[in-house]
Enzyme design. Structure first.
Site, PDB file in Angstrom:
ATOM      1  N   ASN A 143      26.838  35.286  86.396  1.00 47.89           N
ATOM      2  CA  ASN A 143      26.394  34.874  85.053  1.00 47.89           C
ATOM      3  C   ASN A 143      25.134  35.667  84.724  1.00 47.89           C
ATOM      4  O   ASN A 143      24.523  36.281  85.610  1.00 47.89           O
ATOM      5  CB  ASN A 143      26.163  33.363  84.978  1.00 47.89           C
ATOM      6  CG  ASN A 143      25.239  32.873  86.077  1.00 47.89           C
ATOM      7  OD1 ASN A 143      24.080  33.263  86.137  1.00 47.89           O
ATOM      8  ND2 ASN A 143      25.755  32.049  86.970  1.00 47.89           N
TER       9      ASN A 143
ATOM     10  N   GLY B 108      33.170  29.253  91.345  1.00 47.14           N
ATOM     11  CA  GLY B 108      34.171  30.313  91.459  1.00 47.14           C
ATOM     12  C   GLY B 108      33.822  31.349  92.502  1.00 47.14           C
ATOM     13  O   GLY B 108      33.273  31.044  93.567  1.00 47.14           O
ATOM     14  N   VAL B 109      34.117  32.594  92.173  1.00 48.18           N
ATOM     15  CA  VAL B 109      33.881  33.680  93.135  1.00 48.18           C
ATOM     16  C   VAL B 109      32.382  33.890  93.366  1.00 48.18           C
ATOM     17  O   VAL B 109      31.953  34.254  94.470  1.00 48.18           O
ATOM     18  CB  VAL B 109      34.618  34.967  92.675  1.00 48.18           C
ATOM     19  CG1 VAL B 109      34.011  35.581  91.451  1.00 48.18           C
ATOM     20  CG2 VAL B 109      34.703  35.963  93.812  1.00 48.18           C
ATOM     21  N   ASP B 110      31.595  33.635  92.351  1.00 47.13           N
ATOM     22  CA  ASP B 110      30.130  33.749  92.469  1.00 47.13           C
ATOM     23  C   ASP B 110      29.612  32.786  93.555  1.00 47.13           C
ATOM     24  O   ASP B 110      28.845  33.172  94.456  1.00 47.13           O
ATOM     25  CB  ASP B 110      29.517  33.413  91.100  1.00 47.13           C
ATOM     26  CG  ASP B 110      28.050  33.800  90.967  1.00 47.13           C
ATOM     27  OD1 ASP B 110      27.511  34.458  91.885  1.00 47.13           O
ATOM     28  OD2 ASP B 110      27.452  33.453  89.937  1.00 47.13           O
TER      29      ASP B 110
ATOM     30  N   SER C 114      36.132  37.269  84.707  1.00 51.78           N
ATOM     31  CA  SER C 114      36.271  36.459  83.469  1.00 51.78           C
ATOM     32  C   SER C 114      37.518  35.588  83.405  1.00 51.78           C
ATOM     33  O   SER C 114      37.684  34.838  82.433  1.00 51.78           O
ATOM     34  CB  SER C 114      36.214  37.326  82.192  1.00 51.78           C
ATOM     35  OG  SER C 114      34.878  37.644  81.862  1.00 51.78           O
ATOM     36  N   THR C 115      38.421  35.688  84.392  1.00 57.56           N
ATOM     37  CA  THR C 115      39.697  34.954  84.257  1.00 57.56           C
ATOM     38  C   THR C 115      39.649  33.534  84.826  1.00 57.56           C
ATOM     39  O   THR C 115      40.669  32.853  84.888  1.00 57.56           O
ATOM     40  CB  THR C 115      40.873  35.712  84.913  1.00 57.56           C
ATOM     41  OG1 THR C 115      40.669  35.768  86.333  1.00 57.56           O
ATOM     42  CG2 THR C 115      41.010  37.109  84.355  1.00 57.56           C
TER      43      THR C 115
ATOM     44  N   VAL D   2      36.369  30.485  85.021  1.00 60.36           N
ATOM     45  CA  VAL D   2      35.551  29.645  84.143  1.00 60.36           C
ATOM     46  C   VAL D   2      35.399  30.263  82.742  1.00 60.36           C
ATOM     47  O   VAL D   2      35.377  29.546  81.744  1.00 60.36           O
ATOM     48  CB  VAL D   2      34.150  29.436  84.768  1.00 60.36           C
ATOM     49  CG1 VAL D   2      33.216  28.684  83.827  1.00 60.36           C
ATOM     50  CG2 VAL D   2      34.267  28.675  86.086  1.00 60.36           C
ATOM     51  N   TYR D   3      35.318  31.581  82.658  1.00 60.45           N
ATOM     52  CA  TYR D   3      35.074  32.231  81.362  1.00 60.45           C
ATOM     53  C   TYR D   3      36.332  32.346  80.494  1.00 60.45           C
ATOM     54  O   TYR D   3      36.247  32.773  79.346  1.00 60.45           O
ATOM     55  CB  TYR D   3      34.420  33.595  81.562  1.00 60.45           C
ATOM     56  CG  TYR D   3      32.924  33.513  81.869  1.00 60.45           C
ATOM     57  CD1 TYR D   3      32.258  32.290  81.925  1.00 60.45           C
ATOM     58  CD2 TYR D   3      32.167  34.667  82.082  1.00 60.45           C
ATOM     59  CE1 TYR D   3      30.904  32.205  82.199  1.00 60.45           C
ATOM     60  CE2 TYR D   3      30.798  34.590  82.359  1.00 60.45           C
ATOM     61  CZ  TYR D   3      30.182  33.360  82.415  1.00 60.45           C
ATOM     62  OH  TYR D   3      28.833  33.288  82.681  1.00 60.45           O
TER      63      TYR D   3
HETATM   64  N1  AR6 Z   1      37.776  35.549  96.018  1.00 60.41           N
HETATM   65  C1  AR6 Z   1      38.390  36.212  95.017  1.00 60.41           C
HETATM   66  N2  AR6 Z   1      38.575  35.698  93.794  1.00 60.41           N
HETATM   67  C2  AR6 Z   1      38.135  34.449  93.574  1.00 60.41           C
HETATM   68  C3  AR6 Z   1      37.491  33.675  94.555  1.00 60.41           C
HETATM   69  C4  AR6 Z   1      37.309  34.281  95.827  1.00 60.41           C
HETATM   70  N3  AR6 Z   1      36.697  33.643  96.844  1.00 60.41           N
HETATM   71  N4  AR6 Z   1      37.158  32.463  94.013  1.00 60.41           N
HETATM   72  C5  AR6 Z   1      37.599  32.473  92.745  1.00 60.41           C
HETATM   73  N5  AR6 Z   1      38.199  33.668  92.471  1.00 60.41           N
HETATM   74  P1  AR6 Z   1      35.322  32.807  88.118  1.00 60.41           P
HETATM   75  P2  AR6 Z   1      34.442  34.077  85.615  1.00 60.41           P
HETATM   76  C6  AR6 Z   1      38.825  34.153  91.225  1.00 60.41           C
HETATM   77  O1  AR6 Z   1      35.394  31.462  87.485  1.00 60.41           O
HETATM   78  O2  AR6 Z   1      35.657  33.587  84.916  1.00 60.41           O
HETATM   79  C7  AR6 Z   1      30.670  31.331  87.833  1.00 60.41           C
HETATM   80  O3  AR6 Z   1      30.178  30.018  87.832  1.00 60.41           O
HETATM   81  C8  AR6 Z   1      39.300  33.126  90.231  1.00 60.41           C
HETATM   82  O4  AR6 Z   1      40.595  32.614  90.602  1.00 60.41           O
HETATM   83  O5  AR6 Z   1      34.754  32.927  89.472  1.00 60.41           O
HETATM   84  O6  AR6 Z   1      34.037  35.507  85.434  1.00 60.41           O
HETATM   85  C9  AR6 Z   1      29.610  32.356  87.450  1.00 60.41           C
HETATM   86  O7  AR6 Z   1      28.333  31.970  87.891  1.00 60.41           O
HETATM   87  C10 AR6 Z   1      39.371  33.949  88.963  1.00 60.41           C
HETATM   88  O8  AR6 Z   1      40.627  34.628  88.866  1.00 60.41           O
HETATM   89  O9  AR6 Z   1      34.484  33.858  87.210  1.00 60.41           O
HETATM   90  C11 AR6 Z   1      29.707  32.385  85.955  1.00 60.41           C
HETATM   91  O10 AR6 Z   1      28.936  31.361  85.367  1.00 60.41           O
HETATM   92  C12 AR6 Z   1      38.270  34.986  89.138  1.00 60.41           C
HETATM   93  O11 AR6 Z   1      37.858  34.887  90.509  1.00 60.41           O
HETATM   94  C13 AR6 Z   1      31.162  32.138  85.688  1.00 60.41           C
HETATM   95  O12 AR6 Z   1      31.663  31.433  86.831  1.00 60.41           O
HETATM   96  C14 AR6 Z   1      37.066  34.789  88.247  1.00 60.41           C
HETATM   97  O13 AR6 Z   1      36.798  33.402  88.125  1.00 60.41           O
HETATM   98  C15 AR6 Z   1      31.934  33.421  85.568  1.00 60.41           C
HETATM   99  O14 AR6 Z   1      33.235  33.135  85.175  1.00 60.41           O
END
Ligand code: AR6
Length: 182
Positions: free
Chosen positions: A33, A41-43, A130-131, A133-134
């Site tokens: 973020n 999520g991944v973060d 972005s796929t 939470v975003y």
């Molecule tokens: N390894 C690989 N991919 C993953 C993992 C993992 N361990 N965990 C989740 N994903 P998101 P965004 C995938 O929500 O949409 C955070 O809170 C997940 O299935 O992580 O860019 C940040 O701090 C999805 O396909 O990121 C921001 O506030 C992809 O990673 C916000 O979320 C992205 O999902 C960013 O949202």
């Protein structure tokens, strides 16, 4: 099974399904973020696996240069992950598609790749930015990711291996169908 496309330039682009924190690559991209404060999520997974030093460095970067806008990328050390560097990029929040989301998402992939090249990295692993939470729809997001990476590779000649790490089956299928048969 991983799908691998080898480009004319000798660069390989791979798609695998799994957890990006378990991966071995010179660089791993985080879907962060703009405050670089960690999150879900991944973060969240990357911060948990990397250890507390990562959050301290991210906070220092944000304090030094302010919030990281959507479409931009910054670099940190890899800490406890099996990578040299983590590239933190901020994806766009999906607002229906009319707010410049596509351009900013493409910019995430492009800027991350260029920054990795500047840092001397040879391999870089991307999550599906972005796929989660975003809320970016997965199909157009996958198309933008593959197109943006292929377009930026000539400007990042040090990069010889790109991995798209898909967490969910839908993204994995989408990326597999976008990459040509080996
Ligand atoms: N390894 C690989 N991919 C993953 C993992 C993992 N361990 N965990 C989740 N994903 P998101 P965004 C995938 O929500 O949409 C955070 O809170 C997940 O299935 O992580 O860019 C940040 O701090 C999805 O396909 O990121 C921001 O506030 C992809 O990673 C916000 O979320 C992205 O999902 C960013 O949202």
């Amino acid at each position: 099974m991983a799908k691998i496309e080898t480009m004319k330039t000798g660069v390989t682009i791979e798609v695998i399904q799994g957890d990006i924190t378990a991966l071995e690559a010179d660089g791993i991209v985080n879907a962060a973020n703009s405050g670089l404060q960690g999150g879900g999520g991944v973060d969240g997974a990357i911060h948990r696996a990397a250890g507390p030093g990562l959050l301290a460095e991210c906070r220092a970067i944000a304090a030094r240069q302010g919030p990281c806008p959507a479409g931009e990328a910054v670099v940190s050390a890899g800490y406890n992950l099996r990578c040299k560097k983590i590239i933190h990029t901020v994806g766009p929040v999906w607002r229906g598609g009319g707010s410049g989301e596509a351009g900013r998402l493409g910019s995430c992939y492009r800027k991350s790749l260029l920054l990795a090249h500047q840092e001397g990295l040879e391999s870089l692993a991307f999550p599906n930015i972005s796929t989660g939470v975003y809320g970016y729809p997965k199909k157009p997001a996958a198309e933008i990711a593959v197109q943006a990476v292929k377009a930026a590779l000539p400007e990042a000649p040090g990069i010889t291996r790109v991995l798209f790490v898909c967490f969910d089956a839908e993204n994995y299928r989408l990326y597999q169908s976008l990459l040509e048969s080996p």
